[in-house]
Motif scaffolding. Sequence first.
Motif, PDB file in Angstrom:
ATOM      1  N   GLU A  22      12.076  50.638 -13.008  1.00  0.00           N
ATOM      2  CA  GLU A  22      11.926  51.089 -11.235  1.00  0.00           C
ATOM      3  C   GLU A  22      11.080  50.268 -10.499  1.00  0.00           C
ATOM      4  OE1 GLU A  22      10.547  55.186 -11.569  1.00  0.00           O
ATOM      5  OE2 GLU A  22      12.123  55.978 -12.700  1.00  0.00           O
ATOM      6  N   VAL A  23       9.997  49.401 -11.213  1.00  0.00           N
ATOM      7  CA  VAL A  23       9.311  48.696 -10.794  1.00  0.00           C
ATOM      8  C   VAL A  23      10.057  47.425 -10.274  1.00  0.00           C
ATOM      9  CG1 VAL A  23       7.517  46.853 -10.829  1.00  0.00           C
ATOM     10  CG2 VAL A  23       6.974  49.193 -11.563  1.00  0.00           C
ATOM     11  N   HIS A  24      11.134  47.045 -11.234  1.00  0.00           N
ATOM     12  CA  HIS A  24      11.933  45.583 -11.075  1.00  0.00           C
ATOM     13  C   HIS A  24      12.721  46.022  -9.968  1.00  0.00           C
ATOM     14  CE1 HIS A  24      10.175  43.791 -14.296  1.00  0.00           C
ATOM     15  NE2 HIS A  24      10.744  44.515 -15.315  1.00  0.00           N
ATOM     16  N   VAL A  25      13.294  47.038  -9.800  1.00  0.00           N
ATOM     17  CA  VAL A  25      14.482  47.560  -8.596  1.00  0.00           C
ATOM     18  C   VAL A  25      13.512  47.726  -7.163  1.00  0.00           C
ATOM     19  CG1 VAL A  25      15.745  49.496  -7.751  1.00  0.00           C
ATOM     20  CG2 VAL A  25      15.858  48.675 -10.077  1.00  0.00           C
ATOM     21  N   HIS A  26      12.298  48.180  -7.476  1.00  0.00           N
ATOM     22  CA  HIS A  26      11.457  48.360  -6.068  1.00  0.00           C
ATOM     23  C   HIS A  26      11.335  47.114  -5.707  1.00  0.00           C
ATOM     24  CE1 HIS A  26       8.441  49.375  -3.238  1.00  0.00           C
ATOM     25  NE2 HIS A  26       7.570  48.791  -3.883  1.00  0.00           N
ATOM     26  N   ARG A  27      10.815  46.003  -6.303  1.00  0.00           N
ATOM     27  CA  ARG A  27      10.366  44.764  -6.113  1.00  0.00           C
ATOM     28  C   ARG A  27      11.802  44.063  -5.388  1.00  0.00           C
ATOM     29  NH1 ARG A  27       6.288  43.271 -10.835  1.00  0.00           N
ATOM     30  NH2 ARG A  27       4.613  44.370 -10.219  1.00  0.00           N
ATOM     31  N   VAL A  28      12.663  44.283  -6.023  1.00  0.00           N
ATOM     32  CA  VAL A  28      14.027  43.569  -5.591  1.00  0.00           C
ATOM     33  C   VAL A  28      14.474  44.150  -4.086  1.00  0.00           C
ATOM     34  CG1 VAL A  28      16.751  42.993  -5.794  1.00  0.00           C
ATOM     35  CG2 VAL A  28      14.884  42.840  -7.748  1.00  0.00           C
ATOM     36  N   ARG A  29      14.307  45.207  -4.213  1.00  0.00           N
ATOM     37  CA  ARG A  29      14.694  46.133  -2.812  1.00  0.00           C
ATOM     38  C   ARG A  29      13.784  45.428  -1.559  1.00  0.00           C
ATOM     39  NH1 ARG A  29      14.768  52.232  -4.526  1.00  0.00           N
ATOM     40  NH2 ARG A  29      17.130  52.605  -4.727  1.00  0.00           N
ATOM     41  N   ARG A  30      12.359  45.222  -1.958  1.00  0.00           N
ATOM     42  CA  ARG A  30      11.533  44.717  -1.118  1.00  0.00           C
ATOM     43  C   ARG A  30      11.876  43.209  -0.595  1.00  0.00           C
ATOM     44  NH1 ARG A  30       5.697  45.347  -3.049  1.00  0.00           N
ATOM     45  NH2 ARG A  30       6.596  43.531  -4.111  1.00  0.00           N
ATOM     46  N   LYS A  31      12.224  42.806  -1.547  1.00  0.00           N
ATOM     47  CA  LYS A  31      12.532  41.248  -1.294  1.00  0.00           C
ATOM     48  C   LYS A  31      13.862  41.211  -0.609  1.00  0.00           C
ATOM     49  CE  LYS A  31       9.908  39.343  -4.811  1.00  0.00           C
ATOM     50  NZ  LYS A  31       9.668  38.352  -5.854  1.00  0.00           N
ATOM     51  N   LEU A  32      14.706  41.903  -0.769  1.00  0.00           N
ATOM     52  CA  LEU A  32      16.109  42.013  -0.070  1.00  0.00           C
ATOM     53  C   LEU A  32      15.889  42.222   1.561  1.00  0.00           C
ATOM     54  CD1 LEU A  32      18.870  43.467  -2.301  1.00  0.00           C
ATOM     55  CD2 LEU A  32      18.524  41.234  -1.544  1.00  0.00           C
ATOM     56  N   GLU A  33      15.235  43.519   1.794  1.00  0.00           N
ATOM     57  CA  GLU A  33      14.649  43.714   3.121  1.00  0.00           C
ATOM     58  C   GLU A  33      14.171  42.983   3.811  1.00  0.00           C
ATOM     59  OE1 GLU A  33      12.496  47.547   2.509  1.00  0.00           O
ATOM     60  OE2 GLU A  33      14.111  48.690   1.596  1.00  0.00           O
ATOM     61  N   GLY A  34      13.087  41.973   3.312  1.00  0.00           N
ATOM     62  CA  GLY A  34      12.476  41.179   3.706  1.00  0.00           C
ATOM     63  C   GLY A  34      13.102  39.698   4.172  1.00  0.00           C
ATOM     64  N   SER A  35      14.286  39.575   3.439  1.00  0.00           N
ATOM     65  CA  SER A  35      14.945  38.328   3.425  1.00  0.00           C
ATOM     66  C   SER A  35      16.016  38.601   4.734  1.00  0.00           C
ATOM     67  CB  SER A  35      15.632  38.075   2.187  1.00  0.00           C
ATOM     68  OG  SER A  35      16.580  38.973   2.015  1.00  0.00           O
ATOM     69  N   GLY A  36      16.582  39.559   5.151  1.00  0.00           N
ATOM     70  CA  GLY A  36      17.657  39.511   5.991  1.00  0.00           C
ATOM     71  C   GLY A  36      19.017  39.670   5.485  1.00  0.00           C
ATOM     72  N   ALA A  37      18.866  39.871   4.008  1.00  0.00           N
ATOM     73  CA  ALA A  37      20.272  40.227   3.359  1.00  0.00           C
ATOM     74  C   ALA A  37      20.978  41.103   3.623  1.00  0.00           C
ATOM     75  CB  ALA A  37      19.781  40.143   1.898  1.00  0.00           C
ATOM     76  N   LYS A  38      22.218  41.230   3.640  1.00  0.00           N
ATOM     77  CA  LYS A  38      23.054  42.224   4.164  1.00  0.00           C
ATOM     78  C   LYS A  38      23.467  43.150   2.894  1.00  0.00           C
ATOM     79  CE  LYS A  38      24.571  40.311   8.430  1.00  0.00           C
ATOM     80  NZ  LYS A  38      23.373  39.720   8.547  1.00  0.00           N
ATOM     81  N   LEU A  39      22.520  43.117   2.044  1.00  0.00           N
ATOM     82  CA  LEU A  39      22.684  44.062   0.733  1.00  0.00           C
ATOM     83  C   LEU A  39      21.578  45.075   0.659  1.00  0.00           C
ATOM     84  CD1 LEU A  39      23.846  41.153  -1.567  1.00  0.00           C
ATOM     85  CD2 LEU A  39      25.500  43.079  -0.694  1.00  0.00           C
ATOM     86  N   SER A  40      21.849  46.135   0.237  1.00  0.00           N
ATOM     87  CA  SER A  40      20.796  47.182  -0.258  1.00  0.00           C
ATOM     88  C   SER A  40      21.124  47.836  -1.479  1.00  0.00           C
ATOM     89  CB  SER A  40      20.501  48.046   0.978  1.00  0.00           C
ATOM     90  OG  SER A  40      21.636  48.884   1.150  1.00  0.00           O
ATOM     91  N   ILE A  41      20.031  48.141  -2.128  1.00  0.00           N
ATOM     92  CA  ILE A  41      19.992  49.026  -3.230  1.00  0.00           C
ATOM     93  C   ILE A  41      19.651  50.359  -3.131  1.00  0.00           C
ATOM     94  CG2 ILE A  41      19.053  49.341  -5.528  1.00  0.00           C
ATOM     95  CD1 ILE A  41      18.435  46.327  -5.490  1.00  0.00           C
ATOM     96  N   ARG A  42      20.570  51.296  -3.198  1.00  0.00           N
ATOM     97  CA  ARG A  42      20.460  52.727  -3.161  1.00  0.00           C
ATOM     98  C   ARG A  42      20.330  53.523  -4.568  1.00  0.00           C
ATOM     99  NH1 ARG A  42      24.832  52.886   1.528  1.00  0.00           N
ATOM    100  NH2 ARG A  42      23.676  51.800   3.084  1.00  0.00           N
ATOM    101  N   THR A  43      19.400  54.457  -4.409  1.00  0.00           N
ATOM    102  CA  THR A  43      19.139  55.443  -5.569  1.00  0.00           C
ATOM    103  C   THR A  43      20.410  56.365  -5.808  1.00  0.00           C
ATOM    104  OG1 THR A  43      16.900  55.193  -5.630  1.00  0.00           O
ATOM    105  CG2 THR A  43      17.800  57.103  -6.856  1.00  0.00           C
TER     106      THR A  43
END
Length: 86
Positions: free
Chosen positions: A51-72
């Motif tokens: 969960e921590v790895h997924v959370h960190r990746v989500r945060r980095k994706l959001e901050g990067s402007g990527a047009k991808l997101s991870i949903r639970t």
Amino acid sequence: MSVDGEHVPLSRAESIVVERFMRCLGRVVTKEQLAESVYSFNEEYTDNAVEVHVHRVRRKLEGSGAKLSIRTVRGLGYIMVADKTP
């Protein structure tokens, strides 16, 4: 990882998580599948570590402007999807 030509630093585990999601884009990936990708057979881990790895990746994706997101997907795992914002 790079988004729009900008480097987004990822740890080894985060890189593996992103790679797994990209290979399964639009499909559910379980915590167990992520753990199998990140950890070796004899390495111990907890669900919280995944969960921590997924959370960190989500945060980095959001901050990067990527047009991808991870949903639970409750009770199943996670899914990476392309955002439909123009």
